[in-house]
Design a protein around this motif. Sequence first.
Motif: not given
Length: 334
Positions: A189-207
């Motif tokens: 929600a906050a990133a666009p105000a600073y000129g950023f795009e958030i690229v997320e990566s969800g993981i389930s375990t450390t593996a």
Amino acid sequence: MKKIISVAIMLALTAGLLVGCGTTTGTSGKSKVTIGIGQFAEHGSLDNCKNGFLEGLKQEGYVEGENLEVKFENAQADGAIAGQIANNFVANKVDLICAIATPMAQSAFGAAKNTDIPVIFTAVTDPVLAELAKADGTPNGNVTGTSDKLPVERQLEMIRAILPEAKTIGIMYSTSEVNSVSAIEEYKAAAPAYGFEIVESGISTTADIPLAADNLLEKVDCINNLTDNTVVSSLPLILDKAAEKNIPVFGSEVEQVKIGCLATVGLDYYDLGIQTGKMAAQVLKGEKKASEINFEVIEEASFYGNTKVAENLGITLPEDLVKGAKEMFQTISE
């Protein structure tokens, strides 16, 4: 004979008073209390929480080995083990449970819900989303503690100052940790105000982390690390992969900067622990019930930078940030 009995009674009463003097007693009148400390994962920030918590108790008169017995367990980032730890604390009828990090706090709250054992949590980013507190901050039962809510906008402002040309920020997070899900939404929600795009990566375990890190590093200008316990436990691996591609990694607290993140505007988890320990002492002394104390958010966030990491990346940290830093590091700790 009556006189002898009276003297004996007086002596016994005097001895009792002397024993009580200078001794902190718990809610049940005990001269020694037992607490269970459950820590969800093993890494620097949570270790600092635990140490700060014990210091906060000490400052309030509860000293381990004197009038305080501590049972400590680490769940090694395993939710099932966290549940077992919480259940064992309840079975052993400890006087209070300190739960460090969101998954541990949820397990402890669930295990102790139908008992008189208070739960004091720390390092919980969003107590409301974790169902430990109501929307107005009041406890959702016999539970309270401290939040390590991230200073998201100040962090984005710092990243923009250090990387004026950057466009994308990668964030890896565990989909099972509600604190991370909450933080991701706030960053997006906050990133666009600073000129950023958030690229997320969800993981389930450390593996999942090695492959997820490789994929994420192909898409972003930098990585921003949260307080996600699963990800933090593999942070050295992520830092090594990022260094190979000359991509900076920003941390969320001081310990992450010590081990190789470039910088952060973050919290001091030792101070957070002290704050939590003082809250726990109120409960142990019987001054307040946990159910009567709203959760607290630590207010102070400071800039920390690592000049060695900056040198390796060929980055010059802005002078105003360096001058205002709470601490700068010149090495990378193991």
